[in-house]
Design a protein around this motif. Structure first.
Motif, PDB file in Angstrom:
ATOM      1  N   HIS A  36     -56.868  50.810 -21.728  1.00 53.58           N
ATOM      2  CA  HIS A  36     -56.526  50.256 -20.499  1.00 53.58           C
ATOM      3  C   HIS A  36     -54.846  50.044 -20.312  1.00 53.58           C
ATOM      4  CE1 HIS A  36     -60.929  48.777 -20.017  1.00 53.58           C
ATOM      5  NE2 HIS A  36     -60.810  48.687 -21.551  1.00 53.58           N
ATOM      6  N   ASN A  37     -54.399  50.135 -19.209  1.00 51.84           N
ATOM      7  CA  ASN A  37     -53.104  50.131 -19.006  1.00 51.84           C
ATOM      8  C   ASN A  37     -52.715  48.452 -18.891  1.00 51.84           C
ATOM      9  OD1 ASN A  37     -50.261  50.053 -18.169  1.00 51.84           O
ATOM     10  ND2 ASN A  37     -50.490  52.187 -16.859  1.00 51.84           N
ATOM     11  N   ARG A  39     -50.183  47.124 -17.911  1.00 50.60           N
ATOM     12  CA  ARG A  39     -49.280  47.060 -16.709  1.00 50.60           C
ATOM     13  C   ARG A  39     -50.178  46.706 -15.431  1.00 50.60           C
ATOM     14  NH1 ARG A  39     -44.062  47.808 -18.107  1.00 50.60           N
ATOM     15  NH2 ARG A  39     -43.571  49.115 -19.791  1.00 50.60           N
ATOM     16  N   ASP A  40     -51.412  47.143 -15.491  1.00 50.83           N
ATOM     17  CA  ASP A  40     -52.341  47.029 -14.380  1.00 50.83           C
ATOM     18  C   ASP A  40     -52.609  45.503 -14.111  1.00 50.83           C
ATOM     19  OD1 ASP A  40     -52.185  49.773 -13.805  1.00 50.83           O
ATOM     20  OD2 ASP A  40     -54.073  50.030 -14.893  1.00 50.83           O
ATOM     21  N   TYR A  41     -52.366  44.497 -15.091  1.00 50.04           N
ATOM     22  CA  TYR A  41     -52.442  43.377 -15.268  1.00 50.04           C
ATOM     23  C   TYR A  41     -51.498  42.476 -14.964  1.00 50.04           C
ATOM     24  CZ  TYR A  41     -57.114  44.788 -16.856  1.00 50.04           C
ATOM     25  OH  TYR A  41     -58.276  45.558 -16.728  1.00 50.04           O
ATOM     26  N   SER A  42     -50.151  43.085 -14.662  1.00 50.90           N
ATOM     27  CA  SER A  42     -48.953  42.221 -14.479  1.00 50.90           C
ATOM     28  C   SER A  42     -48.987  42.072 -12.968  1.00 50.90           C
ATOM     29  CB  SER A  42     -47.851  43.216 -14.807  1.00 50.90           C
ATOM     30  OG  SER A  42     -46.605  42.434 -14.354  1.00 50.90           O
ATOM     31  N   THR A  43     -48.618  41.073 -12.664  1.00 51.71           N
ATOM     32  CA  THR A  43     -48.585  40.433 -11.098  1.00 51.71           C
ATOM     33  C   THR A  43     -47.281  40.602 -10.519  1.00 51.71           C
ATOM     34  OG1 THR A  43     -48.384  38.205 -11.831  1.00 51.71           O
ATOM     35  CG2 THR A  43     -50.545  39.264 -11.443  1.00 51.71           C
ATOM     36  N   LYS A  47     -43.976  45.106 -12.349  1.00 44.98           N
ATOM     37  CA  LYS A  47     -45.089  45.469 -13.443  1.00 44.98           C
ATOM     38  C   LYS A  47     -44.692  45.237 -15.014  1.00 44.98           C
ATOM     39  CE  LYS A  47     -48.524  46.293 -10.610  1.00 44.98           C
ATOM     40  NZ  LYS A  47     -49.576  45.401 -10.477  1.00 44.98           N
ATOM     41  N   CYS A  70     -56.379  40.889 -19.074  1.00 50.40           N
ATOM     42  CA  CYS A  70     -57.101  41.915 -19.505  1.00 50.40           C
ATOM     43  C   CYS A  70     -58.225  41.652 -20.267  1.00 50.40           C
ATOM     44  CB  CYS A  70     -56.076  42.849 -20.327  1.00 50.40           C
ATOM     45  SG  CYS A  70     -56.907  44.845 -20.498  1.00 50.40           S
TER      46      CYS A  70
END
Length: 225
Positions: A36-37, A39-43, A47, A70
């Motif tokens: 899992h990346n 950065r995909d969970y940064s708002t 990122k 995450c």
């Protein structure tokens, strides 16, 4: 067994999990490895997943919110036996730990970077911290790959010969004995006669003696433990 690995560099793990025994384990459905990346969970717009350390000092610290989002998203889907943080100050990884973890079901692995992750993530989410040695790497991805490889090969059905893993170095706290294959005589260098004798008991005794001797010579600390 399922592994969920959280990383800021997920592409770094493409190759280790796409070949050899790990690839075979996934194709058989024995192991599932998901990366899992973070950065995909940064708002934020950039990122970013790090910030300056409180109290000053050099380097950056990985922040709480992306990791928390995450981990919580994964835990909402299934129960996890362990949340492992790969860290130089963790317990040194060994075969005993690999054997234990191979009996787990679902595991999350956190890969750190920079100066590390906010201590509160370690306090609130992490159940175990593991190091692969007394040195520092650029990130936790390579240690995570080492951890997964060592564990997956122990899961029943992964190796073609399941007894092979039981005779590896460090199983039984000893290094493995010397191994030989054909030809029996190569330029005057011969295989020990006992291995050609067909006498199983004598061969096993020889292997144990050689394993003990090699451990005494190279890793006496294992015998002290």
């Amino acid at each position: 067994m399922r592994f969920d690995i959280i990383s800021v560099l997920p592409d770094l793990l493409d190759s280790p999990f796409a070949h050899s025994i790990l690839q075979r384990a996934q194709k058989k459905g024995i192991a599932e490895i998901m990366v899992h990346n973070l950065r995909d969970y940064s708002t934020n717009k950039q990122k970013s997943v790090d910030d300056y350390p409180y109290g000053g000092g050099s380097g950056m610290v990985m922040s709480i919110p992306p990791f928390a989002r995450c981990i919580e998203a994964l835990q909402a889907e299934r129960e996890y036996d362990e949340v492992i943080f790969m860290s130089p100050d963790g317990v040194t990884f060994n075969q005993t730990i690999a054997n234990e973890l191979s009996g787990k079901g679902n595991v999350i692995i956190l890969c750190g970077h920079y100066k590390g992750i906010d201590q509160r993530i370690r306090d609130l989410f992490v159940t175990r911290e593991i190091s692969i040695g007394d040195y520092v790497l650029s990130g936790g991805e390579l240690p995570a790959a080492v951890l997964v490889d060592a564990i997956v090969r122990l899961i029943p059905g992964v190796l073609n010969d399941e007894t092979s893993a039981l005779s590896d170095s460090f199983q039984g706290e000893l290094l493995d004995a010397p191994v030989y294959t054909r030809p029996a005589d190569w330029n005057g260098h011969k295989v020990p006669d006992v291995l050609l004798s067909g006498h199983e008991l004598k061969i096993n005794e020889w292997r144990h003696e050689q394993a003990l001797l090699r451990t005494q010579q190279r890793r006496p600390d294992l015998l002290e433990d």
